[in-house]
Design an enzyme around this catalytic site. Structure first.
Site, PDB file in Angstrom:
ATOM      1  CB  CYS A 113      -0.778  -0.220   1.157  1.00  0.00           C
ATOM      2  SG  CYS A 113      -1.995  -1.398   1.444  1.00  0.00           S
ATOM      3  CG  HIS A 262      -3.204   3.594   2.795  1.00  0.00           C
ATOM      4  ND1 HIS A 262      -3.414   3.168   1.617  1.00  0.00           N
ATOM      5  CD2 HIS A 262      -3.404   2.200   3.504  1.00  0.00           C
ATOM      6  CE1 HIS A 262      -3.847   1.890   1.372  1.00  0.00           C
ATOM      7  NE2 HIS A 262      -3.725   1.335   2.816  1.00  0.00           N
ATOM      8  CG  ASN A 292      -6.410  -0.692   1.631  1.00  0.00           C
ATOM      9  OD1 ASN A 292      -5.998  -0.272   0.609  1.00  0.00           O
ATOM     10  ND2 ASN A 292      -5.998  -1.113   2.746  1.00  0.00           N
TER      11      ASN A 292
END
Ligand code: ACO
Length: 335
Positions: A113, A262, A292
């Protein structure tokens, strides 16, 4: 060269929308549980025929068109992804082919990520070494293909997509002020995709020389995550990284117009914002819409903030991310 200029950004997303109501029909969960624990309401999910390069190509095409530059001008393509179409070739080479970026070299990098922020540091190095002047940096993931859709602990969390940024070495502008990166390999067991790589490869069947889709023993090619541990580490590491990158360029969180964290979980974002003493108007959130999207999250959020007029030229913006590895990072931009 004195700095790096962001010429444009772009986004590529699947059309399919998966809602919490859809998930209620698939696993034992509820809109209330998902909303309270994560903030997520919908996510975009790739069709059977779509893969990471499809969204990457769409995002890159939009960034190129917005910048108004010819494909021949691009001399490097870097794709941050942990879910490539194939183990080989890279997604970057597929993007190069699709868009006719014939003067570019192309490769992928993997920092889960945090990949887009690792990519910014990489682009900085490519430009300062003279290897490239105009770089297409893409953050892209299709985690839905590596999700166990019977596991309610993970399947409600992820979405697919790609974001692209076109960056150019500049003698006048410097939009990238500082980057801070970190990793801790001692936590590889709490967030991973155990099977499908060279440690636990797809099994060869007795009768056929090639893969059958079956994976050895207890090592499925699906995300395994220990949510609570990840949650704690994510808050701590993103807050630390945010602070370190700001210090590197002599700024504090008071100077920020916008923090772009994030987008994994609204509660993680809120906890980081609280540590950094940032009010709601200074923290970008779109996890409600997309879930996500791994390496795509920060760059898609940046694109939305810019296109929506939340970020204007001259504003100080910080991107922060955290993911598998563990990896984390922060980048301070003067937009
Ligand atoms: N619906 C209903 N109940 C659920 C669901 C669900 N979708 N998922 C889990 N539960 C249940 C569990 O089974 C458990 O039940 P039990 O008490 O009977 O055993 C209960 O809810 C609590 O489960 P926890 O896992 O303790 O829930 P928690 O509050 O920790 O929330 C979550 C889980 C949302 C995953 C949280 O831990 C989290 O967000 N972690 C971080 C995830 C993250 O940030 N990942 C980003 C890095 S990964 C990457 O970026 C690729």
């Amino acid at each position: 060269m004195t700095g790096i200029k962001f010429l444009s950004t772009g986004v590529g997303l699947p059309e399919n929308v998966l809602t919490n109501a859809d998930l209620e029909k698939m696993v034992e969960t509820s809109d209330q549980w998902i909303t309270e624990r994560t903030g997520i309401k919908t996510r975009r999910i790739a069709s059977d025929k779509q893969a990471t390069s499809d969204f990457s190509i769409a995002a890159a095409r939009q960034a190129l068109s917005r910048a108004g530059i010819a494909p021949e001008t691009v001399d490097a393509v870097v794709v941050a992804t942990c879910t490539p179409d194939h183990l080989m070739p890279s997604v970057a080479c597929l993007v190069q082919r699709a868009l006719g970026l014939k003067n570019a070299f192309a490769f992928d990098l993997e920092a889960a990520c945090s990949g887009f922020i690792f990519g910014l540091a990489c682009v900085n190095g490519l430009m300062r070494s003279g290897a490239a002047k105009t770089v297409l940096l893409i953050g892209a993931d299709t985690l839905s293909k590596f999700t166990d859709w019977t596991d309610r602990g993970t399947c409600v969390l992820f979405g697919d997509g790609a974001g692209a940024a076109l960056l150019q070495a500049s003698d006048r502008d410097d939009n990238l002020l500082a980057v801070h990166l970190g990793s801790d390999g001692s936590f590889t067991d709490i967030l991973n995709i155990p099977g499908g790589g060279s440690r636990h490869p797809l099994q060869r069947s007795k009768n056929a020389p090639f893969t059958t889709g079956e994976v050895a023993g207890n090592f499925p090619p699906y995300i395994h995550m220990e949510g609570k541990e990840i949650f704690k580490n994510a808050v701590l590491r993103m807050a630390e990284a945010a602070d370190s990158a700001l210090k590197k360029c002599g700024k504090t969180s008071d100077d920020l117009r916008l923090l772009i964290p994030h987008q994994a979980n609204l509660r993680i974002i809120d906890a980081v914002a609280k540590r950094m003493k940032l009010g709601d108007d200074k923290v970008f959130r779109n996890v409600q819409k997309y879930g996500n999207m791994s390496a795509a999250t920060t760059v898609i959020a940046l694109d939305e903030a810019v296109q929506g007029g939340v970020v204007k030229r001259g504003d100080l913006v910080e991107l922060i991310a955290f993911g598998g590895g563990l990896t984390w990072g922060a980048a301070v931009l003067r937009w």
